[in-house]
Design a protein around this motif. Structure first.
Motif, mmCIF file in Angstrom:
data_model
loop_
_atom_site.group_PDB
_atom_site.id
_atom_site.type_symbol
_atom_site.label_atom_id
_atom_site.label_comp_id
_atom_site.label_asym_id
_atom_site.label_seq_id
_atom_site.Cartn_x
_atom_site.Cartn_y
_atom_site.Cartn_z
ATOM 1 N N LEU A 142 29.840 36.014 41.694
ATOM 2 C CA LEU A 142 30.954 35.983 42.642
ATOM 3 C C LEU A 142 31.883 37.193 42.533
ATOM 4 C CD1 LEU A 142 31.920 32.197 42.344
ATOM 5 C CD2 LEU A 142 30.628 33.288 44.181
ATOM 6 N N GLY A 143 31.830 37.900 41.419
ATOM 7 C CA GLY A 143 32.738 39.021 41.241
ATOM 8 C C GLY A 143 34.132 38.585 40.805
ATOM 9 N N LEU A 144 34.193 37.577 39.933
ATOM 10 C CA LEU A 144 35.470 37.070 39.426
ATOM 11 C C LEU A 144 35.530 37.231 37.914
ATOM 12 C CD1 LEU A 144 35.697 33.753 41.499
ATOM 13 C CD2 LEU A 144 36.994 35.860 41.906
ATOM 14 N N ARG A 145 36.729 37.131 37.361
ATOM 15 C CA ARG A 145 36.941 37.171 35.924
ATOM 16 C C ARG A 145 37.589 35.858 35.478
ATOM 17 N NH1 ARG A 145 40.804 41.504 34.562
ATOM 18 N NH2 ARG A 145 41.720 40.977 36.589
ATOM 19 N N PRO A 182 38.346 39.364 45.333
ATOM 20 C CA PRO A 182 37.402 39.707 44.264
ATOM 21 C C PRO A 182 38.128 40.256 43.039
ATOM 22 C CG PRO A 182 36.614 40.504 46.380
ATOM 23 C CD PRO A 182 38.010 40.012 46.616
ATOM 24 N N ASN A 183 37.520 40.059 41.900
ATOM 25 C CA ASN A 183 38.033 40.518 40.615
ATOM 26 C C ASN A 183 39.267 39.745 40.147
ATOM 27 O OD1 ASN A 183 37.406 42.264 38.467
ATOM 28 N ND2 ASN A 183 39.151 43.574 38.977
ATOM 29 N N GLY A 225 41.063 41.196 53.385
ATOM 30 C CA GLY A 225 40.301 40.326 54.271
ATOM 31 C C GLY A 225 39.083 39.722 53.612
ATOM 32 N N GLU A 226 38.683 40.216 52.422
ATOM 33 C CA GLU A 226 37.513 39.683 51.720
ATOM 34 C C GLU A 226 37.990 38.653 50.695
ATOM 35 O OE1 GLU A 226 33.850 41.156 48.835
ATOM 36 O OE2 GLU A 226 35.060 42.626 49.925
ATOM 37 N N LEU A 227 37.649 37.387 50.883
ATOM 38 C CA LEU A 227 38.101 36.308 50.011
ATOM 39 C C LEU A 227 36.903 35.551 49.467
ATOM 40 C CD1 LEU A 227 41.123 34.915 52.073
ATOM 41 C CD2 LEU A 227 41.215 36.426 50.096
#
Length: 288
Positions: free
Chosen positions: A64-67, A98-99, A41-43
């Motif tokens: 943002l918590g992305l790679r 995330p991630n 649910g977290e996008l």
């Protein structure tokens, strides 16, 4: 009877209730643990990374918590800064967990260099074709006294002679040095009105002529759409201009200035007139 009494005993139903409570508790615990672990649910919405440097991407993705992963670009795109992002997957505006790893295409550090074809001793037409087919551009045709008429003697880049073998970036424009032969040859002046500048340059080069001064209208809005509405010297079917000469052009994007004298110019072609006269003579002979 003892078994029947057990099913209706208080201890049996207490056990059933306890088992149901334990089962539901286990289900809820597992559900919320999985939800927390997978961040269901977290996008996160991916921003538009076009023109971002790698340092800027790292700072943005850390927040943002992305790679990310980099896909090297094989071609240089002049409209983007060097070593900046020119494409991304998923695209900007997409929502991911995330991630998530985002694939990035990075612009090359500069235009790719390739070998310049050795066009020395080739004809002018062949040399121009070889250069343009490799992704280079032809600038001025520089005619010099030489026994080989229309034979290419070399190339110049920014006033310097090109020494073969040579490598230049795609799109480099060269001046072509061409022999004019032993005679002071004159050529016809082609009609280049209503043409775009690059088309007119190609047309003039085929006649052994060059673009001279380029004058733009003061009210010009879009140079990409500009066309020639005036040329000096004017087009002429007679060979009056020395090979290697230049034609000055006036440019505009105003459609109301489009030249309308092309038909009258082509009708004045001596070859057309001779052909027409020949037809009349033949008709006269047949009538006799």
């Amino acid at each position: 009877m003892s078994i029947f009494r057990f099913f209706f005993s208080k201890s049996f139903w207490i056990s059933i209730v306890m088992m149901i409570i334990i089962a539901f508790t286990g289900i809820f615990v597992v559900y919320y643990w999985l939800k927390s672990y997978t961040k269901q649910g977290e996008l996160i919405e991916i921003p538009d990374l076009s023109t971002f440097t790698i340092d800027e991407v790292e700072r943005e993705f850390e927040k943002l918590g992305l790679r990310y992963e980099i896909i090297d670009s094989t071609e240089f795109v002049a409209s983007f800064p060097r070593l900046s992002v020119i494409d991304q997957y998923p695209s900007a505006g997409s929502k991911v967990k995330p991630n998530r790893k985002i694939s990035l295409t990075i612009n090359a550090s500069g235009p790719r260099k390739i070998s310049v074809p050795d066009i020395v001793d080739k004809t002018r037409r062949r040399a121009i074709y070889d250069l343009e087919s490799k992704g280079f551009e032809v600038g001025e045709l520089v005619y010099v006294p030489h026994i080989g008429k229309d034979v290419v003697l070399g190339l110049r880049y920014r006033g310097q002679d090109v020494v073969f073998p040579a490598e230049f970036t795609l799109g480099t424009r060269f001046d072509v040095i061409v022999g004019m032969g032993l005679s002071d040859e004159r050529v016809r002046i082609p009609y280049i009105k209503n043409m775009l500048l690059d088309d007119a340059r190609i047309r003039l080069n085929s006649f052994g002529l060059n673009i001279g001064a380029i004058l733009y209208d003061e009210d010009l809005l879009d140079t990409a759409k500009a066309f020639i509405y005036r040329q000096e010297p004017a087009p002429n079917w007679n060979a009056i201009m020395r090979m290697g000469g230049s034609i000055d052009v006036w440019m505009t994007d105003n459609e109301n200035k489009k030249a309308i004298d092309s038909l009258s110019f082509h009708d004045s072609n001596p070859m057309i007139q001779d052909s027409l006269n020949g037809n009349f003579q033949n008709e006269g002979l047949e009538n006799d």
